[in-house]
Motif scaffolding. Structure first.
Motif, PDB file in Angstrom:
ATOM      1  N   THR A   6       0.838  -1.201   0.000  1.00  0.00           N
ATOM      2  CA  THR A   6       0.000   0.000   0.000  1.00  0.00           C
ATOM      3  C   THR A   6       0.875   1.253   0.000  1.00  0.00           C
ATOM      4  O   THR A   6       1.776   1.393   0.847  1.00  0.00           O
ATOM      5  CB  THR A   6      -0.922   0.026   1.229  1.00  0.00           C
ATOM      6  N   VAL A   7       0.630   2.169  -0.945  1.00  0.00           N
ATOM      7  CA  VAL A   7       1.418   3.398  -1.083  1.00  0.00           C
ATOM      8  C   VAL A   7       0.476   4.555  -1.411  1.00  0.00           C
ATOM      9  O   VAL A   7      -0.703   4.355  -1.707  1.00  0.00           O
ATOM     10  CB  VAL A   7       2.480   3.256  -2.197  1.00  0.00           C
ATOM     11  N   THR A   8       1.036   5.762  -1.358  1.00  0.00           N
ATOM     12  CA  THR A   8       0.335   6.946  -1.872  1.00  0.00           C
ATOM     13  C   THR A   8       1.048   7.411  -3.130  1.00  0.00           C
ATOM     14  O   THR A   8       2.274   7.306  -3.248  1.00  0.00           O
ATOM     15  CB  THR A   8       0.314   8.087  -0.845  1.00  0.00           C
ATOM     16  N   LEU A   9       0.287   7.921  -4.075  1.00  0.00           N
ATOM     17  CA  LEU A   9       0.828   8.401  -5.340  1.00  0.00           C
ATOM     18  C   LEU A   9       0.489   9.867  -5.535  1.00  0.00           C
ATOM     19  O   LEU A   9      -0.546  10.352  -5.056  1.00  0.00           O
ATOM     20  CB  LEU A   9       0.263   7.597  -6.516  1.00  0.00           C
ATOM     21  N   ALA A  10       1.377  10.570  -6.238  1.00  0.00           N
ATOM     22  CA  ALA A  10       1.128  11.960  -6.629  1.00  0.00           C
ATOM     23  C   ALA A  10       1.837  12.205  -7.950  1.00  0.00           C
ATOM     24  O   ALA A  10       2.929  11.666  -8.187  1.00  0.00           O
ATOM     25  CB  ALA A  10       1.628  12.923  -5.560  1.00  0.00           C
ATOM     26  N   PRO A  11       1.251  13.008  -8.823  1.00  0.00           N
ATOM     27  CA  PRO A  11       1.898  13.281 -10.109  1.00  0.00           C
ATOM     28  C   PRO A  11       3.025  14.303  -9.953  1.00  0.00           C
ATOM     29  O   PRO A  11       2.955  15.212  -9.122  1.00  0.00           O
ATOM     30  CB  PRO A  11       0.757  13.846 -10.956  1.00  0.00           C
ATOM     31  N   ALA A  12       4.068  14.138 -10.746  1.00  0.00           N
ATOM     32  CA  ALA A  12       5.113  15.161 -10.818  1.00  0.00           C
ATOM     33  C   ALA A  12       4.546  16.360 -11.570  1.00  0.00           C
ATOM     34  O   ALA A  12       4.122  16.230 -12.713  1.00  0.00           O
ATOM     35  CB  ALA A  12       6.345  14.610 -11.525  1.00  0.00           C
ATOM     36  N   LYS A  13       4.524  17.525 -10.905  1.00  0.00           N
ATOM     37  CA  LYS A  13       3.902  18.714 -11.488  1.00  0.00           C
ATOM     38  C   LYS A  13       4.963  19.740 -11.866  1.00  0.00           C
ATOM     39  O   LYS A  13       5.944  19.923 -11.146  1.00  0.00           O
ATOM     40  CB  LYS A  13       2.924  19.352 -10.496  1.00  0.00           C
ATOM     41  N   VAL A  41       5.515   7.490  -6.237  1.00  0.00           N
ATOM     42  CA  VAL A  41       5.202   7.045  -4.873  1.00  0.00           C
ATOM     43  C   VAL A  41       5.697   8.109  -3.894  1.00  0.00           C
ATOM     44  O   VAL A  41       6.890   8.426  -3.862  1.00  0.00           O
ATOM     45  CB  VAL A  41       5.861   5.686  -4.574  1.00  0.00           C
ATOM     46  N   THR A  42       4.799   8.665  -3.092  1.00  0.00           N
ATOM     47  CA  THR A  42       5.179   9.729  -2.148  1.00  0.00           C
ATOM     48  C   THR A  42       5.320   9.231  -0.714  1.00  0.00           C
ATOM     49  O   THR A  42       5.925   9.912   0.110  1.00  0.00           O
ATOM     50  CB  THR A  42       4.132  10.851  -2.180  1.00  0.00           C
ATOM     51  N   SER A  43       4.795   8.063  -0.411  1.00  0.00           N
ATOM     52  CA  SER A  43       5.016   7.442   0.899  1.00  0.00           C
ATOM     53  C   SER A  43       4.903   5.931   0.745  1.00  0.00           C
ATOM     54  O   SER A  43       4.152   5.438  -0.103  1.00  0.00           O
ATOM     55  CB  SER A  43       4.006   7.939   1.941  1.00  0.00           C
ATOM     56  N   GLY A  44       5.678   5.206   1.550  1.00  0.00           N
ATOM     57  CA  GLY A  44       5.711   3.752   1.471  1.00  0.00           C
ATOM     58  C   GLY A  44       6.796   3.220   0.561  1.00  0.00           C
ATOM     59  O   GLY A  44       6.837   2.015   0.272  1.00  0.00           O
ATOM     60  N   ALA A  45       7.720   4.068   0.113  1.00  0.00           N
ATOM     61  CA  ALA A  45       8.742   3.636  -0.844  1.00  0.00           C
ATOM     62  C   ALA A  45       9.792   2.728  -0.220  1.00  0.00           C
ATOM     63  O   ALA A  45      10.446   1.954  -0.932  1.00  0.00           O
ATOM     64  CB  ALA A  45       9.422   4.863  -1.462  1.00  0.00           C
ATOM     65  N   LEU A  46       9.973   2.784   1.090  1.00  0.00           N
ATOM     66  CA  LEU A  46      11.028   1.998   1.720  1.00  0.00           C
ATOM     67  C   LEU A  46      10.790   0.490   1.612  1.00  0.00           C
ATOM     68  O   LEU A  46      11.731  -0.294   1.723  1.00  0.00           O
ATOM     69  CB  LEU A  46      11.177   2.404   3.185  1.00  0.00           C
ATOM     70  N   LYS A  47       9.565   0.070   1.404  1.00  0.00           N
ATOM     71  CA  LYS A  47       9.261  -1.361   1.325  1.00  0.00           C
ATOM     72  C   LYS A  47       9.135  -1.846  -0.117  1.00  0.00           C
ATOM     73  O   LYS A  47       8.677  -2.964  -0.354  1.00  0.00           O
ATOM     74  CB  LYS A  47       7.964  -1.654   2.083  1.00  0.00           C
ATOM     75  N   LEU A  48       9.565  -1.026  -1.073  1.00  0.00           N
ATOM     76  CA  LEU A  48       9.399  -1.374  -2.482  1.00  0.00           C
ATOM     77  C   LEU A  48      10.719  -1.796  -3.119  1.00  0.00           C
ATOM     78  O   LEU A  48      11.800  -1.462  -2.640  1.00  0.00           O
ATOM     79  CB  LEU A  48       8.850  -0.163  -3.254  1.00  0.00           C
ATOM     80  N   ARG A  49      10.573  -2.555  -4.223  1.00  0.00           N
ATOM     81  CA  ARG A  49      11.689  -2.866  -5.118  1.00  0.00           C
ATOM     82  C   ARG A  49      11.098  -2.935  -6.520  1.00  0.00           C
ATOM     83  O   ARG A  49       9.868  -2.868  -6.696  1.00  0.00           O
ATOM     84  CB  ARG A  49      12.366  -4.178  -4.734  1.00  0.00           C
ATOM     85  N   ASN A  90      -4.763   6.999  -1.327  1.00  0.00           N
ATOM     86  CA  ASN A  90      -4.395   8.420  -1.259  1.00  0.00           C
ATOM     87  C   ASN A  90      -5.218   9.202  -0.241  1.00  0.00           C
ATOM     88  O   ASN A  90      -5.304  10.434  -0.326  1.00  0.00           O
ATOM     89  CB  ASN A  90      -4.548   9.071  -2.642  1.00  0.00           C
ATOM     90  N   ARG A  91      -5.792   8.512   0.714  1.00  0.00           N
ATOM     91  CA  ARG A  91      -6.612   9.228   1.701  1.00  0.00           C
ATOM     92  C   ARG A  91      -5.776  10.158   2.568  1.00  0.00           C
ATOM     93  O   ARG A  91      -6.237  11.211   2.984  1.00  0.00           O
ATOM     94  CB  ARG A  91      -7.375   8.229   2.568  1.00  0.00           C
ATOM     95  N   VAL A  92      -4.532   9.778   2.855  1.00  0.00           N
ATOM     96  CA  VAL A  92      -3.646  10.626   3.659  1.00  0.00           C
ATOM     97  C   VAL A  92      -2.378  10.864   2.850  1.00  0.00           C
ATOM     98  O   VAL A  92      -1.582   9.947   2.661  1.00  0.00           O
ATOM     99  CB  VAL A  92      -3.298   9.973   5.015  1.00  0.00           C
ATOM    100  N   GLN A  93      -2.216  12.094   2.362  1.00  0.00           N
ATOM    101  CA  GLN A  93      -1.059  12.436   1.551  1.00  0.00           C
ATOM    102  C   GLN A  93      -0.001  13.146   2.406  1.00  0.00           C
ATOM    103  O   GLN A  93      -0.345  13.868   3.352  1.00  0.00           O
ATOM    104  CB  GLN A  93      -1.463  13.369   0.404  1.00  0.00           C
ATOM    105  N   PRO A  94       1.294  12.959   2.116  1.00  0.00           N
ATOM    106  CA  PRO A  94       2.336  13.701   2.837  1.00  0.00           C
ATOM    107  C   PRO A  94       2.277  15.188   2.505  1.00  0.00           C
ATOM    108  O   PRO A  94       1.702  15.594   1.492  1.00  0.00           O
ATOM    109  CB  PRO A  94       3.635  13.066   2.341  1.00  0.00           C
ATOM    110  N   ALA A  95       2.883  16.011   3.381  1.00  0.00           N
ATOM    111  CA  ALA A  95       2.861  17.464   3.189  1.00  0.00           C
ATOM    112  C   ALA A  95       3.545  17.830   1.880  1.00  0.00           C
ATOM    113  O   ALA A  95       4.577  17.268   1.511  1.00  0.00           O
ATOM    114  CB  ALA A  95       3.559  18.148   4.364  1.00  0.00           C
ATOM    115  N   ASN A  96       2.940  18.816   1.172  1.00  0.00           N
ATOM    116  CA  ASN A  96       3.476  19.257  -0.116  1.00  0.00           C
ATOM    117  C   ASN A  96       3.255  20.753  -0.282  1.00  0.00           C
ATOM    118  O   ASN A  96       2.850  21.235  -1.334  1.00  0.00           O
ATOM    119  CB  ASN A  96       2.804  18.485  -1.251  1.00  0.00           C
ATOM    120  N   ASP A  97       3.550  21.512   0.788  1.00  0.00           N
ATOM    121  CA  ASP A  97       3.297  22.945   0.815  1.00  0.00           C
ATOM    122  C   ASP A  97       4.617  23.688   0.558  1.00  0.00           C
ATOM    123  O   ASP A  97       5.593  23.489   1.276  1.00  0.00           O
ATOM    124  CB  ASP A  97       2.724  23.360   2.173  1.00  0.00           C
ATOM    125  N   PRO A  98       4.667  24.558  -0.463  1.00  0.00           N
ATOM    126  CA  PRO A  98       5.910  25.289  -0.715  1.00  0.00           C
ATOM    127  C   PRO A  98       6.224  26.339   0.345  1.00  0.00           C
ATOM    128  O   PRO A  98       7.375  26.749   0.486  1.00  0.00           O
ATOM    129  CB  PRO A  98       5.661  25.955  -2.077  1.00  0.00           C
TER     130      PRO A  98
END
Length: 388
Positions: free
Chosen positions: A60-67, A356-364, A373-381
Motif C-alpha cells: 500500500t502506497v500513496t501516489l502523486a503526479p510530478a507537477k 510514490v510519495t510514501s511507502g517507498a522503503l518497502k518497495l523494489r 491516497n486518503r492521507v497524503q504527505p505534506a506538499n506545501d511550498p
C-alpha cells in the motif's frame, strides 16, 4: 528328516507372536515416514503453485503526479533580530540613585533624563570652580588692559591668561562629572525595565535600563561561502517567526559582510525590516527566505518521495502492466533546491509521472502496488507552524 545329531536350539527361536509385533511396528513406522515425506512434497508443490499463481503481495502506497510549477530560487537561513539602534545603559561613575525619571516601557526622545544619582557634592565643587574661573577671567581682562598700556610685562599677561584657561578647564571638567550623574537617552527609542530604585547604590558600569529604537530592525543570518556570489544588497528577504504564525514580514538585504568567518566558512548577511507597529523585538529568531534569482519552471515533488542512498537520489514510479495492475519501477533522479515541503526534480522524470510519495522503503522493482491516497504527505511550498 530331523537331524538328531544337531537338534534346533528351542531357547533361541522367537515366538510367533513376537515376530508379528515386530513386523507390525516396522510397517507402521514405514507408513508414518511415507506420510511425512508425502506431506512435505505436497506442501512444496502447493507453495510453488501459489507463488506461480499469486506472486508477490501488493504494498500500500500513496501516489502523486510530478507537477511543473513556477520555481523561484531561494536560500533558507535562521537569523536573529536586533534593533537599528540599541544599548544597555549604565553610569560611568558610582553613586546613590535619587530619581527614576522615566516610566518603564515608554517612548523617549533624545536627551531625555532617565535616572539620576546624588550630585550635591559635585555641584558644590562646580560652583567653587566656576567662581574661580570668573575671578580669573576678570584678572585676565585687567592684565590685558595693563599690557596694552605697557604697564606690565608680557610674562605677567601670559601668566594671567594661562591661569584663566586652567580654571575654566577645571570648571568644565567638573561640569562633565556632574553630567555623568544623570543618565539621559542617547537616541530616541523605547526604554525597558529599570533595574534599580531610589536609594540604591550603583557601581560604575552596572546596567540600569535598556533603550531600543524599534522603528526598523535588522536580521543577522549566515549563509555558506558558496552562496556569497549570489547575495547582494537590495535582494528581497521574507521573514517568518514562531511568535506570529501565518504572517510574513518582507525586508531587503542591507549589507553583506566582506569577510568569511574562518571557523564556520559562512558569510554574515544583514537584512533590514520596517517595524512601524513595534511588533518585531530584538533577540527574536526567525526563518529567512532570500530570493536569489528569477522565476523558472521546474518539476516538483514532496520531499518524502525522494530516497537518498550512496548511488544517488531515487524515486519509485507507478507503471501500469495491463491485467497485472500497477507495479513499482525504480528511477534515479537529479534533485535541485528545496522550498518548504517540496524538492525540485531536474532530471529523471517528466510531468504527469505517478510517483510514490510514501511507502517507498518497502518497495523494489516489480513490486505490485495498492494505492491509498486518503492521507497524503505534506506538499506545501510555504508551510507555516501549526498551533497544537
Amino acid at each position: 528328516m530331523i537331524d538328531r545329531e544337531h537338534p534346533m536350539d528351542e531357547t533361541n527361536a522367537a515366538p510367533p507372536s513376537t515376530r508379528r509385533r515386530m513386523i507390525i511396528m516396522i510397517v507402521a513406522v514405514g507408513l508414518f515416514l511415507g506420510l511425512l515425506i508425502g506431506f512435505n512434497v505436497f506442501k512444496g508443490i502447493m507453495i510453488s503453485r501459489a507463488l506461480a499463481g499469486g506472486g508477490e503481495p501488493p504494498q500500500t502506497v500513496t501516489l502523486a503526479p510530478a507537477k511543473e510549477e513556477t520555481w523561484e530560487p531561494n536560500l533558507q537561513a535562521v537569523g536573529t533580530l536586533r534593533a537599528r539602534q540599541g544599548a544597555d545603559l549604565a553610569f560611568e561613575v558610582p553613586g546613590v540613585v535619587t530619581r527614576i525619571e522615566v516610566t518603564p516601557g515608554a517612548e523617549v526622545h533624545e536627551g531625555q533624563p532617565l535616572v539620576s544619582l546624588s550630585d550635591e557634592t559635585e555641584m558644590a565643587q562646580l560652583r567653587q570652580l566656576q567662581a574661580a574661573a570668573v575671578l580669573a577671567k576678570a584678572t585676565l581682562r585687567r592684565a590685558k588692559d595693563q599690557f596694552e598700556a605697557k604697564t606690565i610685562s608680557p610674562a605677567d599677561f601670559e601668566a594671567a591668561e594661562a591661569d584663566f584657561k586652567a580654571k575654566e578647564a577645571a570648571a568644565q571638567s567638573q561640569q562633565a562629572l556632574v553630567a555623568k550623574k544623570h543618565l539621559v537617552a542617547p537616541f530616541a527609542g523605547r526604554v525597558g525595565i529599570v533595574n534599580t530604585s531610589p536609594g540604591a547604590y550603583l557601581n560604575a558600569g552596572v546596567g540600569v535600563v535598556t533603550l531600543q529604537k524599534l522603528d526598523q530592525v535588522y536580521l543577522d543570518f549566515f549563509l555558506p561561502q558558496r552562496e556569497a556570489g549570489t547575495v547582494r544588497a537590495g535582494q528581497r528577504v521574507d521573514l517568518t517567526l514562531d511568535a506570529f504564525p501565518g504572517k510574513t514580514f518582507v525586508g531587503k538585504v542591507s549589507t553583506v559582510n566582506p569577510k568569511v568567518d574562518l571557523n564556520t566558512r559562512n558569510v554574515q548577511v544583514e537584512a533590514i525590516f520596517a517595524n512601524p507597529s513595534r511588533t518585531l523585538l530584538p533577540g527574536m529568531f526567525g526563518n529567512a527566505s532570500l530570493s536569489v534569482g528569477g522565476a523558472t519552471k521546474a518539476l516538483t515533488l514532496p520531499q518524502t518521495a525522494v530516497t537518498y542512498n550512496p548511488y544517488g537520489a531515487v524515486v519509485f514510479v507507478a507503471k501500469s502492466e495491463g491485467a497485472s495492475g500497477l507495479k513499482a519501477q525504480q528511477v534515479f533522479v537529479t534533485t535541485g533546491g528545496t522550498r518548504g515541503d517540496q524538492v525540485a526534480i531536474l532530471k529523471g522524470l517528466k510531468a504527469g509521472d505517478q510517483v510514490v510519495t510514501s511507502g517507498a522503503l518497502k518497495l523494489r522493482n516489480g513490486t505490485p502496488l495498492k494505492v491509498d491516497n486518503r492521507v497524503q504527505p505534506a506538499n506545501d511550498p510555504h508551510p507555516t507552524p501549526q498551533e497544537q
